[in-house]
Write an enzyme that holds these catalytic residues in place. Structure first.
Site, PDB file in Angstrom:
ATOM      1  N   GLU A 277     101.992  50.778  63.003  1.00  0.00           N
ATOM      2  CA  GLU A 277     101.671  49.843  64.172  1.00  0.00           C
ATOM      3  C   GLU A 277     100.014  49.476  64.029  1.00  0.00           C
ATOM      4  O   GLU A 277      99.453  48.591  64.292  1.00  0.00           O
ATOM      5  CB  GLU A 277     102.078  49.974  65.410  1.00  0.00           C
ATOM      6  CG  GLU A 277     103.488  49.956  65.594  1.00  0.00           C
ATOM      7  CD  GLU A 277     104.179  48.736  65.099  1.00  0.00           C
ATOM      8  OE1 GLU A 277     103.565  47.817  64.827  1.00  0.00           O
ATOM      9  OE2 GLU A 277     105.302  48.769  64.519  1.00  0.00           O
TER      10      GLU A 277
ATOM     11  N   GLU B 145      94.484  44.801  69.025  1.00  0.00           N
ATOM     12  CA  GLU B 145      94.663  43.642  68.226  1.00  0.00           C
ATOM     13  C   GLU B 145      93.679  42.978  67.746  1.00  0.00           C
ATOM     14  O   GLU B 145      92.803  42.484  68.451  1.00  0.00           O
ATOM     15  CB  GLU B 145      95.854  42.870  68.831  1.00  0.00           C
ATOM     16  CG  GLU B 145      96.432  41.744  68.174  1.00  0.00           C
ATOM     17  CD  GLU B 145      97.591  41.010  68.657  1.00  0.00           C
ATOM     18  OE1 GLU B 145      97.965  39.972  68.180  1.00  0.00           O
ATOM     19  OE2 GLU B 145      97.905  41.407  69.932  1.00  0.00           O
TER      20      GLU B 145
ATOM     21  N   ASN C 291     105.276  44.241  80.006  1.00  0.00           N
ATOM     22  CA  ASN C 291     104.970  45.619  79.501  1.00  0.00           C
ATOM     23  C   ASN C 291     103.983  46.404  80.350  1.00  0.00           C
ATOM     24  O   ASN C 291     104.345  47.502  80.860  1.00  0.00           O
ATOM     25  CB  ASN C 291     104.832  45.627  78.180  1.00  0.00           C
ATOM     26  CG  ASN C 291     106.239  45.537  77.169  1.00  0.00           C
ATOM     27  OD1 ASN C 291     107.027  45.925  77.629  1.00  0.00           O
ATOM     28  ND2 ASN C 291     105.983  44.708  76.406  1.00  0.00           N
TER      29      ASN C 291
END
Length: 290
Positions: A143, A152, A190
């Site tokens: 990831e 990101e 989350n």
């Protein structure tokens, strides 16, 4: 569940309460010194004290070969200082697994995070514990591209990770819940759920995940140990219950990769897992694909 969209690899969905913030002028008490490191071959009587994964533990009754944190025979004495790491993967092996990682991702940060889920890589035989640790680090490798990315990189997608249908909204801002950490942890729901579980106010301060290595690893461990994602079991359950590595792929990204969704991606994850199990000297086990 969570939708994890990595900087380089678009992946799946993951999926909370305000932290108990200390008063601004409060000073936390120093951690107690670590007791001698637990040994699986040593028999401990009631009252025996050991340290394991950076925490002190006291035996409630006679015990041998029962891991602290994984069985009820041990009473948790809290975090300790000055101990020796007894994690199933050594720092030297961690360095070999991630030779090009960003300096943010420290081995000590991972060790410090283990207290949040004591049963992680701490259940069953040594081979089982090693395979679970290897599987977890495999997905971190995949990831975050070898732990090279802390957040990101596609900032154009940041605003997407705010789900305003949630009653708590996005108090840190619409673009504040982008992917961060080893599994590119994302989405406001989350941050809320993991923050509640970990005792951290991640909903209002999601930047902690890119500022504190331990917090970054804790969010990944939260998902690993508590969330099914698109699967039918947590990744922890998959590794200790015998389902195998393939079911961890399903729990993390099965909606996109499993059952023929993206066989090349599944093969890539399996190849990384086999590489890591090779580094730490353990058999990868069965059930590798989904």
């Amino acid at each position: 569940m969570l939708t994890v969209l990595s900087a380089v690899i678009a992946t799946v969905a993951f999926l909370p309460a305000t932290a108990n913030a200390a008063a601004p002028d409060s000073t936390p008490a120093p951690a107690a010194a670590c007791a001698p490191v637990w040994s699986s071959s040593t028999a401990y009587s009631a009252g025996g004290a050991v340290s394991h994964h950076g925490r002190n533990w006291t035996a409630k009754w006679w015990t041998q070969n029962e891991n602290p944190g994984a069985t009820t025979v041990w009473a948790d004495g809290g975090a300790c200082a000055g101990g020796v790491s007894d994690f199933v993967i050594s720092e030297a092996e961690f360095d070999r697994i991630f030779p090009d990682r960003d300096s943010f991702y420290t081995y000590q940060g991972l060790i410090d995070a283990l207290h949040a889920y004591p049963r992680f890589a701490n259940t069953g035989t040594e081979a089982m514990r090693s395979r679970e640790a290897a599987a977890f680090l495999t997905h971190a490798d995949f990831e975050s591209v070898g732990l090279q990315y802390v957040k990101e990189i596609n900032e154009a997608n940041y605003w997407i990770k705010c789900d305003y249908s949630q009653p708590f909204g996005c108090p840190a801002g619409q673009s504040a819940y982008y992917g961060r950490g080893p599994i590119m942890f994302s989405w406001n729901f989350n941050y809320k759920a993991a923050g509640d579980a970990l005792g951290l106010d991640l909903l209002n301060n999601p930047w902690l995940v890119e500022q504190d290595p331990s917090v970054a690893w804790q969010t990944a461990l939260w998902y690993w140990n508590t969330q099914n994602g698109p699967g039918t079991m947590t990744s922890h359950e998959a590794m200790v219950g015998g389902a195998g590595f393939g079911e961890t792929i399903r729990s993390l990204n099965g909606a996109l990769e499993c059952d023929g969704g993206n066989p090349a991606s599944v093969r890539a994850r399996v190849a990384k897992y086999e590489r890591i199990t090779g580094i730490i000297g353990t058999n990868p086990g069965s059930g590798l694909t989904c």
